[in-house]
Design a protein around this motif. Structure first.
Motif, short mmCIF file in Angstrom:
data_model
loop_
_atom_site.label_atom_id
_atom_site.label_comp_id
_atom_site.label_asym_id
_atom_site.label_seq_id
_atom_site.Cartn_x
_atom_site.Cartn_y
_atom_site.Cartn_z
N VAL A 1 -8.33 -3.21 3.39
CA VAL A 1 -7.24 -3.77 2.56
C VAL A 1 -7.33 -5.29 2.52
O VAL A 1 -6.99 -5.91 1.50
CB VAL A 1 -5.88 -3.31 3.13
CG1 VAL A 1 -4.73 -4.01 2.44
CG2 VAL A 1 -5.74 -1.80 3.00
N ILE B 1 0.84 -1.19 0.00
CA ILE B 1 0.00 0.00 0.00
C ILE B 1 0.88 1.25 0.00
O ILE B 1 1.73 1.43 0.88
CB ILE B 1 -0.93 0.03 1.23
CG1 ILE B 1 -1.72 -1.27 1.36
CG2 ILE B 1 -1.86 1.25 1.15
CD1 ILE B 1 -2.66 -1.56 0.22
N VAL C 1 -7.69 2.78 -1.81
CA VAL C 1 -8.36 2.21 -0.64
C VAL C 1 -9.34 3.22 -0.07
O VAL C 1 -10.42 2.86 0.41
CB VAL C 1 -7.33 1.81 0.44
CG1 VAL C 1 -8.02 1.30 1.70
CG2 VAL C 1 -6.39 0.74 -0.11
#
Length: 285
Positions: free
Chosen positions: A283, A6, A209
Motif C-alpha cells: 500500500v 483501503i 492491492v
C-alpha cells in the motif's frame, strides 16, 4: 502526508474479513509494532468489528443512543457533516483489548450498528435535500480526517449496494480476502466484475492491492484451488502471507479481558506480523 484509504471486501461471507481488518488495525497501530495512525470503519451492519474493538456498554451509552453510529450518517447526513469538526462520532479511547506492554497512541474506530440493515434499504435514489448523493457520504466525511491518519481501513459488508459503493468511492484501493474454495472463488469473480463496472459508472480507478488467502487449511482441494488463483492472470496478485484456519482468533472477536498479541492471535501471531509488513509494502507508507 494523507491517509491511504483501503476497503476490505468480498461478496462471499465467512472469509475472515472482519478478523483481517481487526488484525491489520491492531498490528499497524500498536506501539510495540508499527506505531501507525489508524482509523477503522465498520461499514457492515452485522457490526462485528465494532463489538471486537470497543465496549458494548460504551457503544450503547455514548454512540448508539446519541445516534453517532454509521447508520445515522446515511439517515441524517446533514447533522453529521455540520458537526464533523467535533469528531464525536469517532471512538478514540480504549479501542481494542490488546494490552500488556503495548498501547495504541492512535487507534480509532467509527462504529456501526445493526440499524444499518434498515437504513441502507431506505436511502434516496437521487440526492439528499442539501444536494449530495448517498454514494458521496463516506468520501465527504473522510476528507477532513485524511491528514490525521496514516491508514483508514473500511470493513465492507458482503454485498454491492450504495453504502459499499460509498466506501469504494472514498478508497484508494481494496483488499479481497478469499478462502481457496469454489464458492469463495465465484465470489471473487463476481466482485471483480462489480469493481470494473463501478469504475466505469463512476469514472473512477479503484485498484486492488491483492487477493488475501484466508482460512487456509492446506488440504489437497484447497491447495489446488489456491494454485488456480495464483496462476490466473485476471486475479489480483496473491499476498505471500496466508491466514491459516485458526479457531482461537474467533475468540478474540469478543472484547473481554486484556490480551497480548500472542494470546489473542495464538500461533497466527507471526503470520499477522508478516501480513502487516506486506500490507505496508504494497500500500505504501
Amino acid at each position: 502526508m494523507t491517509a491511504k484509504v483501503i476497503s476490505i471486501c468480498n461478496l462471499k461471507g465467512g472469509v475472515g474479513k472482519t478478523t483481517i481488518v481487526m488484525a491489520l488495525a491492531e498490528y499497524l497501530a500498536g506501539d510495540t509494532m508499527y506505531k501507525k495512525r489508524v482509523l477503522a470503519i465498520d461499514l457492515d451492519p452485522q457490526s462485528n468489528l465494532t463489538s471486537a474493538l470497543m465496549s458494548e456498554e460504551v457503544w450503547e451509552k455514548e454512540f448508539e443512543s446519541k445516534k453517532l453510529t454509521l447508520p445515522y450518517l446515511f439517515k441524517d447526513p446533514e447533522y453529521f457533516l455540520e458537526n464533523i469538526k467535533n469528531e464525536n462520532f469517532i471512538v478514540k479511547n480504549n479501542v481494542s483489548n490488546v494490552r500488556n506492554r503495548n498501547s495504541f497512541a492512535h487507534l480509532h474506530l467509527i462504529p456501526s450498528s445493526p440499524r444499518l440493515f434498515e437504513i441502507q434499504e431506505e436511502l434516496p435514489s437521487g440526492y439528499y435535500s442539501f444536494n449530495i448523493k448517498p454514494v458521496d457520504l463516506i468520501r465527504r466525511i473522510l476528507k477532513p480526517l485524511l491528514k490525521n491518519y496514516d491508514y483508514i481501513l473500511i470493513d465492507c459488508a458482503p454485498n454491492i449496494n450504495t453504502v459499499v459503493k460509498s466506501a469504494f468511492l472514498a478508497s484508494h484501493a481494496c483488499i479481497i480476502p478469499c478462502v481457496p474454495n469454489r464458492m469463495s472463488i465465484h465470489g471473487l469473480d463476481l466482485l471483480l466484475e462489480h469493481i470494473e463496472k463501478f469504475n466505469r459508472d463512476y469514472v473512477y480507478n479503484l485498484k486492488t492491492v491483492g487477493t488475501l488467502i484466508s482460512r487456509y487449511n492446506r488440504t489437497i482441494a484447497q491447495s489446488e484451488n489456491l494454485n488456480s488463483i495464483i496462476v490466473n492472470p485476471f486475479y489480483p496478485q496473491v499476498f505471500e502471507t496466508k491466514i491459516l484456519e485458526r479457531a482461537k482468533i474467533a475468540e478474540g472477536l469478543e472484547l473481554s479481558s486484556y490480551l497480548t498479541y500472542k494470546q489473542k492471535y495464538d500461533d497466527s501471531h507471526d503470520s499477522m506480523v508478516k501480513l502487516t509488513k506486506e500490507f505496508i509494502q504494497r500500500v505504501g507508507k
